[in-house]
Design an enzyme around this catalytic site. Structure first.
Site, PDB file in Angstrom:
ATOM      1  N   GLU A  98       0.822  -1.208   0.000  1.00 18.63           N
ATOM      2  CA  GLU A  98       0.000   0.000   0.000  1.00 18.63           C
ATOM      3  C   GLU A  98       0.863   1.268   0.000  1.00 18.63           C
ATOM      4  OE1 GLU A  98      -3.242   0.031  -0.140  1.00 18.63           O
ATOM      5  OE2 GLU A  98      -3.820   2.041   0.475  1.00 18.63           O
ATOM      6  N   ASP A  99       1.894   1.281   0.829  1.00 22.68           N
ATOM      7  CA  ASP A  99       2.587   2.540   1.098  1.00 22.68           C
ATOM      8  C   ASP A  99       4.008   2.629   0.555  1.00 22.68           C
ATOM      9  OD1 ASP A  99       0.356   3.320   2.459  1.00 22.68           O
ATOM     10  OD2 ASP A  99       1.077   2.606   4.397  1.00 22.68           O
TER      11      ASP A  99
END
Ligand code: MN
Length: 749
Positions: A98-99
């Site tokens: 996700e990051d």
């Protein structure tokens, strides 16, 4: 729901493996894994931690701490839950895709399919933006979360993630605190409860309570604190007395006590509308025994010491709760009028109550009836628990446990994040009808996850669906072949019926007018009451219903006209009263009343019937009628390719025949335009000879067009033919002209 505290990448303190705080925490994590799951290989956890440190390097949380601390804390929560090393590794990596620039492929390459699959599942949930709180939404969101994941560990990680985010929520803005806490109460705490994870649920609730309603939280908190010392002293006394009695009776058991959690106290207050002073089960005692028999022995012992409060005894051992919670509950009256709740359970029951089991099911609140389907699911869960006991390797259990809890439903989203629950294999059209009937009726297409898809494509869990509508677009009968929801099906059928009815009313009215003209009756002289009287005669409700009945062929226009004005028409002796009929009969009977045995297919003056432009049939050809929407009856040649395509809607087919000329002397000679294409030698005089053949047959030539190719000419005529025999003579004559190679009739004009 994305990682709630991510900030843009910016330089932070050194977060390398050398960091002492991290090193210490990580050692604790490994120690916990070793203690809880001695057979698990810690290597994958070590590898995941290095990967995590490397890829979150430089990232910070809103608290100012290095980002990697968050996955590490999440992994620790998972280790506390006694999850396996695969789950813990996935927990360390849960925000990586996700990051950071890391992809699922990278994770697969380094950690294998299972870890990658779990991380992917967590990421998928993170990407979804849930809509704002709506009571009925919450249940759907919870179900959808469960339906979306195929591995139970995904939900476990999500819960651990949320727990750590809640523990560090003070660093966010008040608005974010509110939103995240609300979501925690609506979605995650009930989810933990459903999974039987009492400890996680309790902590999530109390953390969220503080932010959602700070005022009430403080009130309850202060009230409880004010009475804590007294309560603790009281419970300590109770514990001592009970331990003494247990020893006397040779029962081995441990005794725990606690002040209940603030959120659950507040729920009690809200439910029973009493003040905090009156909450009798603020105080809770727990006795944990070695066997079920001992549970009941302790139960009797307690009631022999303290008087039970009527109506508060519950046997969840004999009747476990749907989330498999088991315990004996009773509330007793202690010294000084202090009431306290006692829970009695075995160690095994206690473990399940606190940690939950690695299983999912649909949970209904106690008291609400459980459907047979839920009962089935519960049986399945119980079976799983049995298997778990038999399995020596807990890893095996977790990896074989695949969730397919809602196999008959699919959970989708509107672009605004509202969850729409549809039956399995539902299409964008089902989605459209679930939004609004008009959205369904005018639906021309849909975008799923931003891409245009066919209306009949199948939706999958988590799909974001955007319906494309067009004003004036209307449902098609074809839709009935692929919609899955009964709502969509009913709405489409309703629309089709309504419009078929409108059409029938229209046809009925025209038939009545035509019949009236035939008998030189003016319909204008009839009053509305006349129609109502006749309608009543036929046991239909209204004037419109009467017209529809004529249109559908239930009654003939002549019958109705005769009832309107008895004696005006000569009733046909042979004509039976029609009681029922289908659309296909309707149009045939229409023609019966107009003096011929078949549908009038004379074309131009006929309002209801027209020759289909695709094949332009002429008198004498085998024909077939097809009721079109709002245009009347299209008459096709039986060999028209379109007829093949129309076959599937057999209820819209009508039998038609060419009308016999009623009076040949009066009737104008009826002709039909036909396009003929002649392939012939390119020679002088050809066109003249062709025209001669046509005029010899008394056929009018409407247009002529000729062009020449390499060594041939193509001549096209539109001629008026009377019928097939006339046309056949024309074609034969044309073929006999020297140099003509072929004569073809084009279906189109
Ligand atoms: Mn996270």
């Amino acid at each position: 729901m994305a990682a709630t505290q991510t900030t843009p990448v910016k330089p932070g303190p050194d977060t390398g493996p050398g960091n002492e705080l991290f090193a210490e925490k990580f050692r604790e994590l490994l120690a916990m894994v070793r203690a809880n799951r001695p057979t698990d290989d810690p290597e994958i956890i070590r590898k995941a931690w290095e990967f995590c440190l490397e890829h979150h390097k430089g990232q910070m949380r809103a608290s100012g701490s290095p980002y990697a601390l968050h996955p590490l804390e999440v992994a620790s929560v998972l280790a506390e839950m006694k999850l396996d090393s695969t789950a813990i590794a996935a927990g360390l990596l849960h925000d990586a895709v996700e990051d950071t620039p890391v992809t699922t492929e990278d994770i697969t390459a380094m950690f294998g399919e299972q870890v990658a699959h779990i991380v992917e599942g967590v990421t998928k949930i993170d990407k979804i933006q849930f809509a704002n709180r709506e009571d009925r939404q919450a249940e759907n969101v919870r179900k959808m979360l469960l339906a979306m994941v195929s591995d139970v560990r995904v939900v476990m990680i999500k819960l651990a993630d949320r727990l750590h985010n809640m523990r560090t929520l003070q660093h966010l803005s008040p608005e974010r605190q509110q939103a995240i806490s609300r979501e925690t109460l609506d979605i995650y705490a009930p989810l933990a409860h459903r999974l039987g994870m009492g400890k996680v649920r309790g902590e999530l609730e109390d953390l969220a309570f503080r932010y959602v309603d700070p005022f009430t939280f403080q009130q309850v908190h202060d009230a409880v604190e004010a009475r804590r010392a007294e309560g603790e002293q009281f419970l300590a006394g109770v514990e001592a007395l009970l331990k003494e009695k247990l020893a006397e009776n040779n029962i081995k058991a441990r005794v725990e006590w606690r002040i209940k959690r603030l959120y659950s106290i507040n729920q009690k207050l809200l439910k029973s509308k009493i003040s905090v002073d009156q909450v009798y089960d603020l105080l809770a005692l727990r006795v944990i025994t070695a066997s079920v028999q001992d549970c009941y022995a302790v139960f009797g012992l307690i009631h022999s010491i303290w008087r039970p409060v009527p109506g508060r005894i519950k046997d969840f051992i004999a009747m476990p709760r749907p989330n498999l919670y088991q315990s004996l509950h009773t509330t007793v009256m202690g010294e000084g009028g202090h009431q306290f709740e006692v829970q009695i359970r075995t160690e095994e029951m206690h473990r399940i109550a606190e940690e939950g089991i690695a299983a999912h099911w649909k949970y209904k609140d106690p008291g609400s009836p459980i459907s047979p389907r839920d009962e089935q699911r519960l049986a399945w869960i119980r079976q799983l628990v049995e298997w778990q006991r038999e399995m020596t390797d807990p890893n095996e259990f977790l990896s074989t446990l695949k969730i397919d809890l809602y196999p008959e439903e699919v959970y989708t989203f509107t672009p605004k994040g509202k969850v729409v629950v549809l039956p399995k294999d539902a299409t964008p059209l089902d989605f459209a009808y679930s939004i609004h009937t008009e959205v369904g009726n005018t639906c021309v297409g849909a975008k799923v996850n931003g891409r245009i898809v066919p209306l009949r494509s199948r939706l999958r869990n988590g799909d974001i669906v955007e319906v494309v509508t067009q004003n004036g677009h209307t449902p098609s009968r074809d839709w009935l072949t692929f919609v899955k929801s009964s709502r969509a099906r009913n709405k489409i059928k309703h629309w089709l019926n309504e419009h078929q009815r409108e059409r029938a009313i229209d046809i009925g009215r025209k038939l009545l007018e035509r019949e009236a003209r035939k008998y030189k009756v003016s319909l204008a002289k009839f009053e509305e009451t006349d129609y109502e009287r006749v309608a009543a005669d036929y046991s239909v409700a209204t004037h419109s219903d009467l017209m529809a009945a004529i249109g559908f062929g239930k009654y003939s226009a002549r019958q109705v006209l005769n009832r309107l004005s008895p004696g005006l028409t000569q009733p046909a002796a042979a004509e039976p009263e029609q009681t029922a009929g289908e659309m296909s009969d309707a149009v045939r009977r229409v023609s019966a009343t107009s003096g011929t045995d078949s549908l009038q297919v004379e074309g131009h003056n006929e309002l209801l019937v027209y020759r289909a432009r695709c094949c332009n049939p002429i008198r004498g050809e085998e024909i077939i009628g097809y009721v079109t929407r709002g245009k009347g009856v299209a008459v096709h040649a039986r060999n028209c390719p379109n007829v093949q395509n129309l076959l599937y809607e057999s209820d819209r087919r009508v039998s038609v025949e060419w009308a016999r000329p009623v009076d040949e002397a009066i009737a104008r000679r009826q002709t039909y335009p036909v396009r003929l294409t002649i392939f012939c030698d390119d020679r002088t005089g050809m066109l003249k000879e062709l025209t001669a053949v046509i005029s010899d047959e008394n056929a009018n030539i409407r247009t002529v067009d000729s062009r020449t190719g390499q060594d041939e000419a193509i001549v096209e005529f539109v001629v008026d033919a009377e019928d097939v025999r006339h046309l056949a003579r024309l074609v034969q004559g044309l073929r006999r002209v020297p140099g003509v190679r072929d004569v073809q009739r084009s279906p189109k004009l």
